[in-house]
Enzyme design. Structure first.
Site, PDB file in Angstrom:
ATOM      1  N   LYS B 194       6.373  -2.227  -0.860  1.00 47.89           N
ATOM      2  CA  LYS B 194       5.173  -1.378  -0.534  1.00 47.89           C
ATOM      3  C   LYS B 194       5.058  -0.396  -0.074  1.00 47.89           C
ATOM      4  O   LYS B 194       5.592  -0.719   0.816  1.00 47.89           O
ATOM      5  CB  LYS B 194       4.613  -3.150   0.624  1.00 47.89           C
ATOM      6  CG  LYS B 194       3.404  -2.814   0.432  1.00 47.89           C
ATOM      7  CD  LYS B 194       2.785  -2.126   1.796  1.00 47.89           C
ATOM      8  CE  LYS B 194       2.300  -2.170   2.987  1.00 47.89           C
ATOM      9  NZ  LYS B 194       1.674  -0.484   3.575  1.00 47.89           N
ATOM     10  N   GLY B 246      10.993   2.964   8.453  1.00 45.88           N
ATOM     11  CA  GLY B 246       9.254   3.400   9.376  1.00 45.88           C
ATOM     12  C   GLY B 246       9.943   3.334  11.063  1.00 45.88           C
ATOM     13  O   GLY B 246      10.732   3.363  11.285  1.00 45.88           O
ATOM     14  N   SER B 247       8.146   3.109  12.032  1.00 44.58           N
ATOM     15  CA  SER B 247       8.946   3.184  13.311  1.00 44.58           C
ATOM     16  C   SER B 247       9.836   1.825  13.749  1.00 44.58           C
ATOM     17  O   SER B 247       9.696   0.707  13.209  1.00 44.58           O
ATOM     18  CB  SER B 247       7.444   3.024  13.650  1.00 44.58           C
ATOM     19  OG  SER B 247       7.067   2.149  14.318  1.00 44.58           O
ATOM     20  N   THR B 248      10.411   1.861  14.900  1.00 42.77           N
ATOM     21  CA  THR B 248      11.038   1.360  15.939  1.00 42.77           C
ATOM     22  C   THR B 248       9.613   0.387  16.518  1.00 42.77           C
ATOM     23  O   THR B 248      10.768  -1.217  16.015  1.00 42.77           O
ATOM     24  CB  THR B 248      11.805   1.554  16.919  1.00 42.77           C
ATOM     25  OG1 THR B 248      12.588   2.584  16.434  1.00 42.77           O
ATOM     26  CG2 THR B 248      12.090   0.797  18.022  1.00 42.77           C
ATOM     27  N   GLU B 249       8.846   0.120  16.413  1.00 42.96           N
ATOM     28  CA  GLU B 249       7.834  -0.322  17.129  1.00 42.96           C
ATOM     29  C   GLU B 249       7.076  -1.570  15.814  1.00 42.96           C
ATOM     30  O   GLU B 249       7.728  -3.049  16.143  1.00 42.96           O
ATOM     31  CB  GLU B 249       6.632   0.337  17.167  1.00 42.96           C
ATOM     32  CG  GLU B 249       5.909  -0.692  18.074  1.00 42.96           C
ATOM     33  CD  GLU B 249       4.269   0.645  18.001  1.00 42.96           C
ATOM     34  OE1 GLU B 249       4.696   2.220  17.785  1.00 42.96           O
ATOM     35  OE2 GLU B 249       3.587   0.222  18.159  1.00 42.96           O
ATOM     36  N   GLY B 251       9.882  -1.996  13.643  1.00 49.35           N
ATOM     37  CA  GLY B 251      11.050  -2.713  13.143  1.00 49.35           C
ATOM     38  C   GLY B 251      10.938  -3.901  14.119  1.00 49.35           C
ATOM     39  O   GLY B 251      11.525  -4.944  13.397  1.00 49.35           O
ATOM     40  N   GLU B 268      15.450   0.182   9.037  1.00 49.92           N
ATOM     41  CA  GLU B 268      16.510   1.994   9.001  1.00 49.92           C
ATOM     42  C   GLU B 268      15.276   2.500   9.945  1.00 49.92           C
ATOM     43  O   GLU B 268      13.518   2.494   9.618  1.00 49.92           O
ATOM     44  CB  GLU B 268      16.223   2.762   7.833  1.00 49.92           C
ATOM     45  CG  GLU B 268      17.321   3.599   7.718  1.00 49.92           C
ATOM     46  CD  GLU B 268      15.725   5.035   8.303  1.00 49.92           C
ATOM     47  OE1 GLU B 268      16.149   5.195   9.359  1.00 49.92           O
ATOM     48  OE2 GLU B 268      15.613   5.748   6.825  1.00 49.92           O
ATOM     49  N   CYS B 302      13.023  11.284  10.281  1.00 46.50           N
ATOM     50  CA  CYS B 302      13.540   9.631  11.146  1.00 46.50           C
ATOM     51  C   CYS B 302      14.531  10.563  11.385  1.00 46.50           C
ATOM     52  O   CYS B 302      14.877  10.354  12.447  1.00 46.50           O
ATOM     53  CB  CYS B 302      14.081   8.771  10.843  1.00 46.50           C
ATOM     54  SG  CYS B 302      14.080   8.353   8.826  1.00 46.50           S
ATOM     55  N   GLU B 399       9.752   9.963  20.046  1.00 45.84           N
ATOM     56  CA  GLU B 399       9.656  10.161  18.175  1.00 45.84           C
ATOM     57  C   GLU B 399       8.209  11.033  18.160  1.00 45.84           C
ATOM     58  O   GLU B 399       7.654  10.523  18.267  1.00 45.84           O
ATOM     59  CB  GLU B 399      10.576   9.487  17.665  1.00 45.84           C
ATOM     60  CG  GLU B 399      10.184  10.191  16.045  1.00 45.84           C
ATOM     61  CD  GLU B 399      11.097   9.021  15.099  1.00 45.84           C
ATOM     62  OE1 GLU B 399      10.043   7.660  15.491  1.00 45.84           O
ATOM     63  OE2 GLU B 399      11.486   9.289  14.409  1.00 45.84           O
TER      64      GLU B 399
END
Lengths: 308, 488, 285
Positions: B194, B246-249, B251, B268, B302, B399
């Site tokens: 995706k 992608g973002s930690t949020e 993830g 990641e 990142c 970030e």
């Protein structure tokens, strides 16, 4: 102002205070700058700029007055059909041919540069080296290209290297002094940076990469390190010193890469023959060819230009 | 010297003429479907959305918006391909498919570079010299593993996981697709990829490449869409593995949603990398490294070195040189071969960068902004450096994911390490020093998955990449990258 | 006639930061043998005890990791020596807790001690097995080393009171993590005994912390504690583990859940709580 160097210890301390050079980083930087795409009017301007920066050079055992005459003629009017082409900065010859070059060039703006100080090895006593310089000057040289004592540098006798530059500078009087580091023999970028500073502190008007007589001559990363040195020297210690790259620069593409390097390392202040030179011979014809190609929009024959 | 003037001393500066790469090389189609079961097809709902060139806000193409139904079609196709074909394909055969894909990427590299730059906004120099060659290299590297898995250190005959759902970000669209697909396929999995909502195009060109490589239908399926498409993939019960970058949020959300399932997971995520500069650093290369660390890809990285930690004794000198260098960056048309910094990928990202930088100013940091001229249209943000930043400032902790550097100082190596580690992230750090013993001392103590010493932002398919702590888990690249796709 | 000697009973305490406190709550719970006989009142660890244990583990982690791998091997081997010298006591508790006969419990102790030796030998080998140099295409020296995740919370298996504990605790310790272990709730005493042995095995304070008490309640505290980097959920049922794993997601914890087919020689446990750290350095003159 330039700090007065009073002892080898003081010089050594100053050199050790210089930052090291990371070879990979320096080479990566020039690789990136080498991808700059110089087209159209920029290219034409760069070519003409490069022509004006050429020290048209012949340094062969087989040099004769005839060859020097032909070189000087080309230097004054690189393209006899197009007088808008600038003359080159200087012709560069051995001391014994300076008088002849001087007489051919007459009152033209092209300077006479002479290699001296037992070029290219520099393996002679200081007296012999100074005699070499004085003879070139008295024959009418405007610029002296001296070599440093690489043996002394590599064995740590940096005071001796410095003293020789000072002595030659003194002998030069008003003549411009270019100090050849012979970077191919210094090998490391750290050495190049340190030798650059010794030369500049000793009074060099220009620092120059190479004699053209060893295996490795001018390279882009070495030029980068030397440009950084003149930039830092001008900012912190003293006068604006020029850089001359010599040996192996044959194509317009090469020359433009150097100009881009100058432009993006030290800025446009240095984009003048007063502060940047190419020591070269065959480069000039390629510059002329590419210039004509830019103007005509089609590739031209090599035989359009004289073989000198 | 004679009183003769030196010739032509009036010659001056070198302004570069525009040197744009031709957009036509991209050969973009007006619209793209979903790549499912080896064919392009419309979304069930026929829904489409425009993908936009961030450099001028013009629509490039229409792409399909995949729904949960479409995702299901893709997963069904991947499962069928896994059961019927790919799990029965020998490692040697898989290897040769991957080699083919690598070659095809090389062959179409110029086209891919232009597509990437148009869709993402990154300078053509970077897509041409970094993204596309590395993507090809990644396929080359994992191609060689496909028939050597017995020797990868996970025991004899390690088994694949099955169907892998892979969700990738917009900052390195094709490269991230390569990072995901190459090890998954080498290990014997089938994939549903995706791409990011704002940068789907290079993955769709990759789909054409997979067709040219004659990869069996269903082995790789590519579904474009927004966050809901990704969510459908995460929730799908027949997916065995989720790999997310992608973002930690997001993830965190994916980890929560997959906790109660059999799904394997690698993440990641974000970072706030510290670039540590000691007083004996090789100064010129270090300045370039800082620039690469934060302005490479507009800072949409990142692992960006977004926090500069400078030894206090050289801070003024470093800042002076840094600001001078920032002024030199050529910001503008991403297709121009001489552009150093391109466009911000989206309006939303630009907004976030603006918010955080405004906050930085209100927190009292000193702001240096490049005086470069920004184009009128498109999403742009001038390279920015914040000095006098404190560890507690938001711009030192969050970030930003943009061309914004925060500069802080330290006094001793111990303090440098403490400050570098004072974050919930743990992705990447830089160390600049000519003293090897100290560099290794620092490297040993940094909590980061990647540590660059006297360099920054280097990538290689043989080199494992990935984070610690809230920067995620699992590695991509190297032998280690296989672990994410093997049942071991 | 002389009276039969009344034996001196032991209080089973927690192990936190090298000390053996009773629970700060002052509470204990009754542990019985497999046959239902009273065995001990074991300290009932509280949320605060767990918090203190995590703090201790965090404080000890960098030092434990920065000690040499050789040293960590020595420390773990020393634990095996201690266990061997007190094997009868361990066997007695395993027998009582697990309801097995003396022969079986002796075998369990032997296996557990051998397992300690196995882990002792791993400390200075794992880096070579999981790490290495990477041949990047450029002038860089590039190497990867396994480094510990940090603080690992272990919910130990409920049934295997000694062997299960040893595996769950030593795997993360041996690669440089520090551990907060929730011992088997109903069978905690072998773990407590082993904890006592660490104090004569050169274990630095805080490296291994053991909390006894209600697994369900304490496990969720451990799973949601943001300063815990890794979570071993061997000791909870699959359903409970789902919820705990989701809690762990809030701070992106590494979660280990046992594999149905995992063999004793698998490195999965050792890999579970290591991170690969990759260092690049330029190569030039």
């Amino acid at each position: 102002m330039v700090p007065t160097i009073e002892s080898e210890a003081q010089l050594r301390a100053l050199l050790t205070s210089l930052s090291g050079v990371d070879a990979v980083g320096a080479e990566a930087r020039v690789a990136k700058l080498s991808t700059r795409s110089i087209k159209k009017s920029t290219k034409l301007a760069a070519i003409e700029m490069a022509i004006s920066m050429v020290d048209l050079t012949t340094l062969e055992g087989a040099d004769t007055p005839g060859r020097v005459t032909s070189l000087c003629t080309k230097a004054m009017r690189p393209d006899p059909r197009d007088l808008t082409v600038p003359s080159v900065a200087a012709v560069c010859v051995y001391p014994d041919l300076v008088a002849h070059a001087r007489s051919v060039l007459g009152s033209s703006p092209v300077a006479v540069a002479s290699v001296a100080t037992s070029f290219p090895s520099g393996r002679a006593s200081l007296q012999v080296k100074l005699m070499d310089v004085r003879e070139a000057l008295s024959a009418g040289a405007d610029e002296i290209d001296m070599v440093i004592d690489r043996g002394a540098f590599l064995s740590g006798r940096i005071g001796q290297v410095f003293d020789e530059v000072v002595a030659v500078k003194e002998a030069c009087g008003d003549a411009h002094l270019k100090v050849i580091l012979e970077t191919g023999e210094l090998v490391t970028y750290d050495n190049v940076r340190r030798a650059s500073w010794i030369a500049m502190l000793g009074g060099a008007d220009f620092i120059k990469t190479s004699t053209g007589k060893v295996t490795v001559n001018a390279t882009l990363p070495v030029a980068l390190v030397m440009l950084e040195a003149v930039r830092d020297f001008a900012e912190t210690a003293g006068p604006t010193v020029g850089v001359k790259v010599a040996g192996g620069i044959r194509t317009t593409k090469d020359a433009i890469r150097y100009l881009v390097l100058v432009n993006e390392t030290v800025g446009s202040t240095w984009l003048t023959p007063n502060l940047f030179r190419f020591g070269a011979s065959s480069l000039l014809n390629d510059l002329l060819m590419q210039r004509l190609k830019q103007q005509r929009g089609a590739y031209v024959r090599a035989d359009e230009f004289s073989v000198d | 010297m004679s009183d003769r003037p030196l010739a032509n001393s009036q010659l001056g500066s070198l302004e570069y003429d525009p040197a744009p790469e031709s957009a036509a090389i991209a050969k973009l189609k007006p619209s793209y479907g979903l790549f499912i079961d080896g064919q392009f097809s419309e979304a069930e709902s026929d829904a489409q959305f425009a993908t936009v060139n961030p450099a001028n806000e013009e629509a490039l193409s229409m792409v399909a918006q995949a729904s949960a139904l479409d995702v299901d079609r893709a997963v069904v196709s991947a499962r069928r391909a896994y059961d019927k074909v790919w799990s029965k394909t020998t490692g040697a055969q898989r290897s040769k498919y991957l080699f083919r894909i690598a070659r095809l990427i090389q062959e179409r590299s110029r086209e891919l570079a232009v597509v990437e730059t148009l869709d993402n906004g990154k300078p053509i120099r970077e897509s041409r010299d970094v993204d596309i060659p590395l993507a090809a290299a990644h396929f080359f590297y994992y191609a060689g593993w496909a028939d050597k898995l017995d020797h990868a250190g996970f025991g004899v005959n390690p088994k694949p996981l099955g169907v892998a759902g892979q969700i990738i970000p917009w900052n390195f669209p094709l490269l991230m697709a390569a990072w995901k697909l190459a090890p998954a396929l080498a290990a014997g999995n089938t994939c549903v990829l995706k791409p990011a909502e704002t940068t789907p195009l290079s993955a769709l060109v990759l789909a054409e490449i997979l067709e040219q490589a004659e990869l069996p239908p269903g082995v790789v399926n590519i579904v474009t869409g927004d966050g809901s498409t990704g969510a459908a993939l995460v929730e799908h019960p027949d997916v065995d593995k989720i790999a997310f970058t992608g973002s930690t949020e997001v993830g965190r959300m994916i980890q929560q949603r997959t906790a109660a399932s059999h799904k394997h997971l690698t993440l990641e995520l974000g970072g706030k990398g510290a670039n540590i500069v000691f007083d004996d650093a090789p100064i010129d290369e270090m300045i370039e490294g800082i620039i690469d660390g934060i302005f490479f890809n507009q800072g949409h990285v990142c692992c960006a070195g977004s926090r500069l930690l400078v030894q206090e004794s050289v801070a003024d000198e470093v800042l002076r040189r840094l600001v001078r260098r920032v002024e030199q960056l050529r910001v503008g048309d991403p297709l121009d071969k001489n552009t150093d910094v391109g466009a911000i990928n989206s309006a939303a990202q630009l907004l976030r960068i603006r918010e955080l930088t405004d906050f930085g100013e209100s927190e009292g940091a000193t702001r240096y902004t490049s005086s470069c001229e920004l184009p009128q249209k498109g999403y742009w943000f001038a390279p920015t450096v914040f000095a006098d930043v404190s560890q507690s400032h938001r711009i030192a902790r969050e970030e930003i994911f943009g061309p914004v550097l925060s500069v802080l100082t330290f006094r001793t190596p111990e303090e440098a390490v403490a400050k570098a580690n004072n974050t919930n992230y743990g992705l990447a750090c830089g160390v600049w020093s000519e003293k090897g013993s100290r560099t290794l001392w620092v490297a040993e103590r940094l909590r980061a998955g990647v540590i660059w010493a006297n360099t920054y932002n280097r990538f290689d398919p043989t080199s494992p990449f990935g984070g610690m702590r809230e920067s995620g888990f699992g590695r991509e690249g190297g032998r280690h990258g296989l672990e994410a796709y093997l049942n071991v | 006639m002389s009276e039969a000697r009344l034996d001196v009973r032991k209080t089973y305490k927690l192990l936190i930061n090298g000390a053996f406190p009773r629970s700060e709550s002052g509470r204990s719970y009754e542990v019985t043998s497999a046959k239902g006989a009273f065995l001990a009142n074991v300290a009932q660890g509280s949320r605060k005890d767990l918090r203190d244990a995590v703090t201790a583990a965090r404080g000890a982690q960098v030092k434990w990791w920065n000690s040499t791998a050789y040293n960590r091997g020595q420390v773990i081997y020393r634990l095996a020596e201690m266990a061997e010298s007190r094997r009868d006591e361990l066997a007695e508790h395993v027998a009582l807790c697990e309801g097995v006969n003396a022969r079986t419990s002796q075998k369990t102790v032997s296996a557990s001690i051998d397992r300690m030796v196995w882990y002792a030998g791993w400390t200075d080998k794992i880096a070579q097995v999981l790490g290495g140099t990477n041949p990047v295409a450029g002038p860089f020296f590039n190497f990867s080393i396994p480094v510990p995740s940090g603080v690992v919370g272990v919910v130990c298996v409920q049934e295997s009171s000694l062997e299960g504990f040893v595996d769950a605790v030593l795997a993360p310790l041996c690669v440089g993590n520090t551990v907060v272990a929730l011992a088997s709730e109903r069978r905690p005493t072998p773990a407590v005994l082993l904890g006592e042995m660490t104090s004569s095995s050169d274990f630095p304070a805080g490296v291994l912390n053991i909390v006894t008490g209600p697994s369900d309640e304490l496990a969720s505290v451990l799973a949601s504690h943001e300063d815990v980097d890794g979570l071993d959920l061997s000791g909870v049922t699959s359903v409970d583990a789902d919820g705990l794993a989701a809690l762990g997601a809030s701070s992106i914890k590494r979660v280990y859940r046992p594999h149905e087919m995992e063999s004793d020689s698998s490195l999965r446990r050792l890999r579970a709580f290591v991170e690969t750290s990759t260092v690049w350095h330029t190569i030039g003159q």
